[in-house]
Scaffold this motif. Structure first.
Motif, PDB file in Angstrom:
ATOM      1  N   ALA A  51      -8.875  -2.640  -4.849  1.00 38.63           N
ATOM      2  CA  ALA A  51      -8.124  -1.584  -5.535  1.00 38.63           C
ATOM      3  C   ALA A  51      -7.798  -0.457  -4.563  1.00 38.63           C
ATOM      4  CB  ALA A  51      -8.910  -1.064  -6.723  1.00 38.63           C
ATOM      5  N   ILE A  52      -6.505  -0.207  -4.384  1.00 40.24           N
ATOM      6  CA  ILE A  52      -6.020   0.708  -3.350  1.00 40.24           C
ATOM      7  C   ILE A  52      -6.463   2.147  -3.600  1.00 40.24           C
ATOM      8  CG2 ILE A  52      -3.909   1.674  -2.315  1.00 40.24           C
ATOM      9  CD1 ILE A  52      -2.609  -1.130  -2.975  1.00 40.24           C
ATOM     10  N   SER A  53      -6.367   2.605  -4.854  1.00 39.21           N
ATOM     11  CA  SER A  53      -6.627   4.020  -5.148  1.00 39.21           C
ATOM     12  C   SER A  53      -8.105   4.380  -5.124  1.00 39.21           C
ATOM     13  CB  SER A  53      -6.037   4.394  -6.513  1.00 39.21           C
ATOM     14  OG  SER A  53      -4.656   4.127  -6.552  1.00 39.21           O
ATOM     15  N   VAL A  54      -8.983   3.400  -5.311  1.00 35.30           N
ATOM     16  CA  VAL A  54     -10.427   3.694  -5.367  1.00 35.30           C
ATOM     17  C   VAL A  54     -11.202   3.024  -4.239  1.00 35.30           C
ATOM     18  CG1 VAL A  54     -10.454   4.182  -7.835  1.00 35.30           C
ATOM     19  CG2 VAL A  54     -10.751   1.825  -7.069  1.00 35.30           C
ATOM     20  N   ASP A  55     -10.514   2.227  -3.406  1.00 37.71           N
ATOM     21  CA  ASP A  55     -11.121   1.583  -2.236  1.00 37.71           C
ATOM     22  C   ASP A  55     -12.340   0.739  -2.616  1.00 37.71           C
ATOM     23  OD1 ASP A  55     -11.340   0.913   0.457  1.00 37.71           O
ATOM     24  OD2 ASP A  55     -12.623   2.621   0.915  1.00 37.71           O
ATOM     25  N   LYS A  56     -12.151  -0.116  -3.631  1.00 36.21           N
ATOM     26  CA  LYS A  56     -13.244  -0.993  -4.064  1.00 36.21           C
ATOM     27  C   LYS A  56     -12.706  -2.392  -4.344  1.00 36.21           C
ATOM     28  CE  LYS A  56     -16.016   2.622  -6.302  1.00 36.21           C
ATOM     29  NZ  LYS A  56     -16.454   3.169  -7.610  1.00 36.21           N
ATOM     30  N   VAL A 110       0.831  -1.210   0.000  1.00 30.35           N
ATOM     31  CA  VAL A 110       0.000   0.000   0.000  1.00 30.35           C
ATOM     32  C   VAL A 110       0.865   1.260   0.000  1.00 30.35           C
ATOM     33  CG1 VAL A 110      -1.726   1.336   1.286  1.00 30.35           C
ATOM     34  CG2 VAL A 110      -1.973  -1.156   1.082  1.00 30.35           C
ATOM     35  N   ASP A 111       1.879   1.310   0.853  1.00 31.96           N
ATOM     36  CA  ASP A 111       2.766   2.484   0.903  1.00 31.96           C
ATOM     37  C   ASP A 111       3.487   2.697  -0.426  1.00 31.96           C
ATOM     38  OD1 ASP A 111       2.048   2.883   3.499  1.00 31.96           O
ATOM     39  OD2 ASP A 111       3.955   2.226   4.393  1.00 31.96           O
ATOM     40  N   GLU A 112       3.962   1.615  -1.004  1.00 33.67           N
ATOM     41  CA  GLU A 112       4.699   1.720  -2.266  1.00 33.67           C
ATOM     42  C   GLU A 112       3.756   2.146  -3.395  1.00 33.67           C
ATOM     43  OE1 GLU A 112       6.908  -1.987  -2.678  1.00 33.67           O
ATOM     44  OE2 GLU A 112       7.564  -1.815  -0.586  1.00 33.67           O
ATOM     45  N   HIS A 113       2.568   1.605  -3.403  1.00 39.11           N
ATOM     46  CA  HIS A 113       1.541   1.961  -4.388  1.00 39.11           C
ATOM     47  C   HIS A 113       1.237   3.463  -4.302  1.00 39.11           C
ATOM     48  CE1 HIS A 113      -2.359   0.982  -6.567  1.00 39.11           C
ATOM     49  NE2 HIS A 113      -2.653   2.166  -6.049  1.00 39.11           N
ATOM     50  N   GLN A 114       1.010   3.952  -3.085  1.00 39.71           N
ATOM     51  CA  GLN A 114       0.655   5.363  -2.909  1.00 39.71           C
ATOM     52  C   GLN A 114       1.820   6.288  -3.252  1.00 39.71           C
ATOM     53  OE1 GLN A 114      -2.302   5.832  -2.839  1.00 39.71           O
ATOM     54  NE2 GLN A 114      -3.461   5.107  -1.066  1.00 39.71           N
ATOM     55  N   ALA A 115       3.042   5.826  -3.010  1.00 41.27           N
ATOM     56  CA  ALA A 115       4.211   6.640  -3.377  1.00 41.27           C
ATOM     57  C   ALA A 115       4.222   6.923  -4.875  1.00 41.27           C
ATOM     58  CB  ALA A 115       5.496   5.934  -2.958  1.00 41.27           C
ATOM     59  N   VAL A 116       3.893   5.909  -5.666  1.00 40.54           N
ATOM     60  CA  VAL A 116       3.872   6.083  -7.127  1.00 40.54           C
ATOM     61  C   VAL A 116       2.695   6.961  -7.553  1.00 40.54           C
ATOM     62  CG1 VAL A 116       3.630   4.883  -9.338  1.00 40.54           C
ATOM     63  CG2 VAL A 116       5.086   3.922  -7.543  1.00 40.54           C
ATOM     64  N   ARG A 117       1.543   6.799  -6.932  1.00 43.76           N
ATOM     65  CA  ARG A 117       0.376   7.609  -7.283  1.00 43.76           C
ATOM     66  C   ARG A 117       0.560   9.074  -6.876  1.00 43.76           C
ATOM     67  NH1 ARG A 117      -1.308   4.712 -10.748  1.00 43.76           N
ATOM     68  NH2 ARG A 117      -2.797   3.003 -10.502  1.00 43.76           N
ATOM     69  N   LEU A 133      -0.842  -1.404  -9.347  1.00 40.76           N
ATOM     70  CA  LEU A 133      -0.879  -0.160 -10.118  1.00 40.76           C
ATOM     71  C   LEU A 133      -1.351  -0.411 -11.551  1.00 40.76           C
ATOM     72  CD1 LEU A 133       2.491   1.243  -8.777  1.00 40.76           C
ATOM     73  CD2 LEU A 133       0.318   2.475  -8.570  1.00 40.76           C
ATOM     74  N   ARG A 134      -0.778  -1.416 -12.211  1.00 43.41           N
ATOM     75  CA  ARG A 134      -1.144  -1.668 -13.615  1.00 43.41           C
ATOM     76  C   ARG A 134      -2.581  -2.172 -13.709  1.00 43.41           C
ATOM     77  NH1 ARG A 134      -3.170  -6.804 -15.100  1.00 43.41           N
ATOM     78  NH2 ARG A 134      -2.423  -8.229 -13.516  1.00 43.41           N
ATOM     79  N   PHE A 135      -2.992  -2.954 -12.710  1.00 42.75           N
ATOM     80  CA  PHE A 135      -4.337  -3.530 -12.699  1.00 42.75           C
ATOM     81  C   PHE A 135      -5.403  -2.444 -12.598  1.00 42.75           C
ATOM     82  CE2 PHE A 135      -7.644  -4.557  -9.523  1.00 42.75           C
ATOM     83  CZ  PHE A 135      -8.435  -5.411 -10.275  1.00 42.75           C
ATOM     84  N   GLU A 136      -5.186  -1.449 -11.742  1.00 42.25           N
ATOM     85  CA  GLU A 136      -6.178  -0.388 -11.531  1.00 42.25           C
ATOM     86  C   GLU A 136      -6.482   0.407 -12.797  1.00 42.25           C
ATOM     87  OE1 GLU A 136      -5.731   0.981  -6.890  1.00 42.25           O
ATOM     88  OE2 GLU A 136      -4.799   2.212  -8.446  1.00 42.25           O
TER      89      GLU A 136
END
Length: 364
Positions: free
Chosen positions: A316-321, A38-45, A229-232
């Motif tokens: 999905a981390i960025s959209v919370d779904k 989650v932290d690594e995902h958010q760092a890229v976003r 990231l790619r999946f979202e």
């Protein structure tokens, strides 16, 4: 570098020193995460992350028939590309199934640089050699010559210029330039964010990795968040959303299949499938509950009959779904169609949505 049956990239010792979780992927021992996904995902976003993608394969095709040959094995049309442009597409079998999806970098009409998936390197190299009969081309397997970094996120351009001293402002999305010593930088990535990929010899890759981490402006990221990231943003992964049995038409990637080209391997089968409509299609599914659908889980219609299976699924981390991509019978592929997914011993309801669960933020 090799260990047992798995290869190691030029950065392997640095991943170990950082305490990364290491796991086999595509024949390599690769970092899955350093802190947490989650932290690594958010760092890229939100800022900038760096990935070791040195496991990817590279092939150089040159010679007077290079353009004609690449067009023969590639679904996209390289004759329409200008020098310094990159095209995404697939190599297909005669029946339309996918050998691999790849990037083709057009150096000029007589020279193309192909970037292929790590898990397919040996298969792709054999295929490329096999199909080259009758063409005046030189084929070079360059995978051992290159390490590769992916620097991704909204701050990637500033980090490239200010930390690494690599001028890249002029690069637009899906373009590249050559640097000194055979190095290459492109404005590409696999995250849905702005970013760059740097191809160079091992020593330089190690030097750049150290500079990026020392700067404090770029977080090390593993393959775990590369997948979330790619999946979202609906980017396919070979073996999940594309395969010998999943064609580009089934995957909704017909835009990268140029049927107006004179010829390419698989053209006839793909043209027929597009005209008639594929029997199965890839769709996005959003669950009404928080359960997580995983690869291989069965998709059911509302009567409880199996109609497909999940290819990739996450919360999905960025959209919370809770969402997934699934290959389903074409009659169930329409948006808002109600479906169910068997998750262990329970069945969870959901509906068909677009495969892009999160909006891409590329710099055009």
């Amino acid at each position: 570098m090799e260990s047992g049956n798995n290869k190691r990239t030029c950065l392997y010792d640095k991943h170990v020193a950082l305490g990364a979780l290491i796991s086999p992927f595509g024949g390599f021992d690769m970092p899955i995460q350093y802190s947490n996904i989650v932290d690594e995902h958010q760092a890229v976003r939100q800022a900038c992350g760096v990935f070791d993608v040195s496991h990817m394969g590279e092939v150089l095709i040159s010679g007077k028939d290079a353009e004609r040959y690449v067009n023969h094995i590639f679904t996209n049309d390289v004759t329409k590309a200008v020098n310094g442009q990159i095209l995404y597409g697939m190599m297909c079998y005669e029946h339309g199934g996918v050998v691999d999806d790849l990037l083709v970098y057009k150096v000029d009409a007589d020279c193309y640089f192909l970037v292929i998936n790590a898990s397919n390197i040996d298969k792709d190299w054999a295929w490329i050699q096999q199909q080259a009969k009758g063409y005046e081309v030189s084929l070079e397997h360059q995978s051992e010559q290159y390490g590769e970094l992916a620097i991704q996120g909204p701050q990637a351009e500033a980090v490239m210029e200010e930390v690494l001293g690599i001028a890249c402002k002029e690069l637009t999305f899906y373009t590249f330039k050559r640097l000194d010593g055979g190095r290459l930088v492109s404005r590409t990535g696999y995250t849905g964010e702005d970013g760059f990929e740097l191809y160079a010899e091992a020593d330089y890759i190690r030097e750049c990795w150290d500079k990026l981490l020392a700067s404090g402006r770029c977080k090390p990221c593993g393959l775990g968040c590369r997948d979330t990231l790619r999946f979202e943003v609906g980017l396919p992964l070979y073996g999940d959303e594309l395969s010998e049995n999943i064609t580009p038409v089934m995957a909704g990637l017909s835009i990268f299949v140029k049927l107006d080209k004179e010829e390419f391997i698989g053209k006839e089968a793909l043209a027929k499938q597009k005209a008639e409509g594929p029997a199965k299609k890839l769709v996005g599914i959003e669950l009404h509950d928080k359960a997580i659908p995983r690869h291989g889980y069965t998709v059911l219609n509302m009567e409880g009959a199996p109609i497909g299976e999940v290819t990739t699924g996450y919360h999905a981390i960025s959209v919370d779904k809770s969402v997934c991509i699934a290959l389903v019978d074409a009659q169930y592929a329409k948006l808002d169609t109600e479906l169910q997914i068997q998750i262990r011993k329970k069945v969870f309801a959901g509906k068909v949505v677009k495969k892009q669960f999160y909006h891409k933020n590329y710099k055009k």
